[in-house]
Scaffold this motif. Structure first.
Motif, PDB file in Angstrom:
ATOM      1  N   MET A   1       0.866  -1.195   0.000  1.00  0.00           N
ATOM      2  CA  MET A   1       0.000   0.000   0.000  1.00  0.00           C
ATOM      3  C   MET A   1       0.894   1.234   0.000  1.00  0.00           C
ATOM      4  N   THR A   2       0.742   2.099  -0.974  1.00  0.00           N
ATOM      5  CA  THR A   2       1.567   3.309  -1.039  1.00  0.00           C
ATOM      6  C   THR A   2       1.025   4.341  -0.058  1.00  0.00           C
ATOM      7  N   PRO A   3       1.910   4.854   0.830  1.00  0.00           N
ATOM      8  CA  PRO A   3       1.413   5.854   1.798  1.00  0.00           C
ATOM      9  C   PRO A   3       1.015   7.151   1.090  1.00  0.00           C
ATOM     10  N   ASN A   4       0.173   7.869   1.706  1.00  0.00           N
ATOM     11  CA  ASN A   4      -0.236   9.179   1.196  1.00  0.00           C
ATOM     12  C   ASN A   4      -0.182  10.160   2.370  1.00  0.00           C
ATOM     13  N   TRP A   5       1.060  10.610   2.655  1.00  0.00           N
ATOM     14  CA  TRP A   5       1.248  11.484   3.819  1.00  0.00           C
ATOM     15  C   TRP A   5       0.752  12.891   3.493  1.00  0.00           C
ATOM     16  N   VAL A   6      -0.043  13.415   4.388  1.00  0.00           N
ATOM     17  CA  VAL A   6      -0.589  14.759   4.206  1.00  0.00           C
ATOM     18  C   VAL A   6      -0.305  15.551   5.481  1.00  0.00           C
ATOM     19  N   ARG A   7       0.168  16.777   5.275  1.00  0.00           N
ATOM     20  CA  ARG A   7       0.405  17.605   6.466  1.00  0.00           C
ATOM     21  C   ARG A   7      -0.946  17.971   7.080  1.00  0.00           C
ATOM     22  N   ALA A   8      -1.097  17.631   8.384  1.00  0.00           N
ATOM     23  CA  ALA A   8      -2.419  17.734   9.003  1.00  0.00           C
ATOM     24  C   ALA A   8      -2.549  18.934   9.935  1.00  0.00           C
ATOM     25  N   ALA A   9      -1.497  19.246  10.683  1.00  0.00           N
ATOM     26  CA  ALA A   9      -1.615  20.319  11.681  1.00  0.00           C
ATOM     27  C   ALA A   9      -0.234  20.669  12.191  1.00  0.00           C
ATOM     28  N   ASP A  10      -0.184  21.811  12.942  1.00  0.00           N
ATOM     29  CA  ASP A  10       1.068  22.183  13.614  1.00  0.00           C
ATOM     30  C   ASP A  10       1.101  21.510  14.978  1.00  0.00           C
ATOM     31  N   LEU A  11       2.288  21.017  15.310  1.00  0.00           N
ATOM     32  CA  LEU A  11       2.413  20.304  16.586  1.00  0.00           C
ATOM     33  C   LEU A  11       2.129  21.224  17.773  1.00  0.00           C
ATOM     34  N   ASP A  12       2.675  22.450  17.733  1.00  0.00           N
ATOM     35  CA  ASP A  12       2.488  23.314  18.917  1.00  0.00           C
ATOM     36  C   ASP A  12       1.028  23.676  19.118  1.00  0.00           C
ATOM     37  N   GLY A  13       0.301  23.867  18.013  1.00  0.00           N
ATOM     38  CA  GLY A  13      -1.132  24.181  18.133  1.00  0.00           C
ATOM     39  C   GLY A  13      -1.888  23.024  18.754  1.00  0.00           C
ATOM     40  N   LEU A  14      -1.594  21.810  18.313  1.00  0.00           N
ATOM     41  CA  LEU A  14      -2.307  20.653  18.861  1.00  0.00           C
ATOM     42  C   LEU A  14      -1.931  20.433  20.318  1.00  0.00           C
ATOM     43  N   MET A  15      -0.643  20.607  20.622  1.00  0.00           N
ATOM     44  CA  MET A  15      -0.217  20.416  22.014  1.00  0.00           C
ATOM     45  C   MET A  15      -0.939  21.403  22.927  1.00  0.00           C
ATOM     46  N   ALA A  16      -1.164  22.625  22.419  1.00  0.00           N
ATOM     47  CA  ALA A  16      -1.832  23.641  23.254  1.00  0.00           C
ATOM     48  C   ALA A  16      -3.284  23.267  23.510  1.00  0.00           C
ATOM     49  N   LYS A  17      -3.961  22.735  22.480  1.00  0.00           N
ATOM     50  CA  LYS A  17      -5.398  22.422  22.620  1.00  0.00           C
ATOM     51  C   LYS A  17      -5.649  20.994  23.090  1.00  0.00           C
ATOM     52  N   GLY A  18      -4.710  20.095  22.798  1.00  0.00           N
ATOM     53  CA  GLY A  18      -4.879  18.690  23.193  1.00  0.00           C
ATOM     54  C   GLY A  18      -5.592  17.849  22.149  1.00  0.00           C
TER      55      GLY A  18
END
Ligand code: FES
Length: 538
Positions: free
Chosen positions: A1-18
């Motif tokens: 299966m060929t991966p299809n990596w997509v940039r999803a979010a910024d790490l610092d933003g997610l860490m701040a919101k959880g």
């Protein structure tokens, strides 16, 4: 299966919101920052945001983490399903949750949104169907079949899988769950107008199999194999010797024989006696149709459950009411050549008298069939429907619509069998006589054809009835399956002989039956009969 990596979010933003939700290529994906198994290495989890139960947003769910093990459980608060974020399995609930691979590069969170190959998704959906069966998770069965269909799978494979699951969990063999399946599949193929109507027969069939096997105990079949011999198979069934009968079936399959080779012996065994309220020959007929509908898949489990049902068939010809059957069939060769009477002349006689009358015309053989079919159809129309509302009657007077519909469906199966093997005609005709005799005392002479006759094309009426079954409201599978089997049998009989008289009566009777539906529970009658029974116990 060929991966299809997509940039999803910024790490610092997610860490701040959880947690957060992102939409990637049409997929709603929930992201969670969890602690992981060490305090300094937070992990990112990505899953479908739509709960696989009813689609509510999992981003609103509750996380519980075990710091010691790193285990992380996501609870959907709508109905308390709990998903293990290690692999998506439902610790509470049913369907599993799709997880997405995640990687973090610098401040970027990447999610692999490539879908698994269709065959993998089909395999997962089939496994889901099977795991929904032990608890009869009806709506999950529907979802899993819908998932299978969505990726191009054939829903019939889910029926085969369900059949294989169910076959050795039926203690006494095949039930109507298998017997009604080909009719459900046929009306789905022929009459469904929407995706939901296409899906609904599959859900009905698999749901019925799940319902009939809900206790889950397995009653395994022997793996032994013996060279196939049709005479030995009939004898083994006669002797209620399941072990030998199944070994012979295994031998047939091992040597490459198919249902065609077995069917004549199975039909002979089914019609060897007036037995099982007609189920035996109905099951042989329907097993043949089901095998065809499934392109031969699951043939072995189907045959095993069929043969077991024949082995366990109840022998009504041995009870006093039907004792005239044995001498009638044994005397068939010496039967008379009296011209068949009008159909109505067969509707009010006792079992002994109607069998005598049929034997008196034995030389007419198959020509008696349309006469007797009209007779059972007339009786069906004239069922004294008040019988099903009685609460003070004896057990032997528990007469309902099914006593009459089985006369039709077993005749339909009998004709199918005797057309292939004419030596079966005497049994088919005399067993129709047994139904005529048993039902003769429960007729209402005040019911008239004109009152219930259907205007227009009878097939259009039958199609309307069948189509209405896509959205029936009977909680019990056994009720809906009888309607579908009956409507299909009537259609087959009308098609087989459109000019014969039975069609009008059958269709009018079905019309009347729909207006006076089967009473589905007999609480007061059961209580009354139990009190009476226990009062007489020694
Ligand atoms: S929608 Fe999530 S548990 Fe029901």
């Amino acid at each position: 299966m060929t991966p299809n990596w997509v940039r999803a979010a910024d790490l610092d933003g997610l860490m701040a919101k959880g947690r957060s939700v992102v939409k990637l290529d049409g997929k709603q994906i929930a992201l969670f920052s969890v602690s992981g198994d060490t305090s300094d290495s937070p992990e990112i989890k990505a899953c479908n945001n739509r709960c696989p139960h009813e689609g509510y947003p999992l981003v609103e769910g509750s996380l519980s983490e075990d710091r010691a093990t790193g285990a992380c459980m996501l609870t959907c608060n709508w109905h308390n399903w709990k998903f293990d974020l290690a692999d998506g399995t439902a610790a509470v609930g049913g369907d599993s949750l799709r997880l997405y691979p995640v990687k973090v590069e610098g401040n970027a969170i990447w999610v692999d949104i490539a879908d698994p190959p269709p065959e993998q998704q089909i395999a997962k959906a089939l496994a889901g169907v099977e795991s929904a069966m032990p608890r009869h998770e009806y709506d999950r069965i529907a979802r899993e079949v819908a998932r299978l269909k969505k990726v191009g799978g054939d829903p019939a494979t889910a029926v085969s899988r369900a059949l294989a699951y169910a076959h050795d969990r039926l203690e006494y063999g095949m039930t109507h769950a298998f017997a009604a399946a080909p009719d459900w599949l046929e009306i789905g193929k022929r009459l469904a107008r929407s995706d939901a109507e296409i899906l609904s027969p599959y859900v009905e069939v698999i749901g019925h199999m799940a319902w009939d096997t809900m206790r889950g105990t397995r009653y395994p079949f022997t793996d032994a194999s013996r060279p196939f011999d049709p005479v030995q198979l009939i004898a083994a069934i006669e002797e209620e010797d399941e072990e030998t009968a199944i070994a012979l079936v295994n031998g047939a399959l091992d040597s490459g024989l198919g249902l065609d080779a077995l069917q004549p012996a199975l039909a002979q065994a089914a019609l060897a006696h007036y037995q099982d309220f007609g189920h035996a020959i109905i099951y042989v007929h329907k097993a043949s149709q089901l095998s065809e509908a499934l392109d031969g898949a699951a043939l072995k489990p189907l045959l095993h459950s069929l043969v077991r049902s024949l082995v366990y068939a109840s022998r009504e010809d041995l009870i006093p009411e039907f004792r005239a059957y044995r001498p009638a069939i044994e005397g068939w060769a010496e039967g008379g050549n009296a011209p068949p009477d009008a159909p109505e002349a067969y509707t009010t006689l006792s079992v002994a008298k109607v069998l005598q009358k049929i034997v008196a015309s034995a030389e007419h053989g198959a020509a008696l069939y349309p006469v007797l079919l009209e007779a059972v159809s007339r009786q069906f129309l004239n069922y004294r429907v008040q019988m099903q509302d009685r609460t003070d009657n004896s057990v032997s007077d528990n007469i309902n619509w099914l006593d009459f519909t089985h006369a039709i469906t077993s005749a339909n199966a009998g004709r199918w069998a005797a057309t292939r093997d004419p030596s079966l005609w005497p049994a088919v005709l005399l067993q129709m006589g047994c139904f005529l005799g048993r039902n003769a005392g429960h007729l209402d002479p005040e019911v008239h054809l004109e009152t219930w006759e259907v205007d227009g094309d009878p097939e259009a009426f039958l199609d309307d009835v069948m189509r209405s079954l896509f959205d029936h409201s009977f909680p019990e599978y056994i009720v809906s399956c009888h309607y579908v089997k009956l409507a299909c049998a009537i259609r087959e009989e009308i098609r087989h002989d459109p000019a014969a008289g039975h069609g009008r009566f059958m269709v009018a009777a079905l019309n009347r039956m729909l207006a006076h539906p089967i009473k589905r529970k007999q609480v007061l009658r059961t209580a009354t009969q139990s009190l009476d029974f226990v009062g007489r116990e020694g």
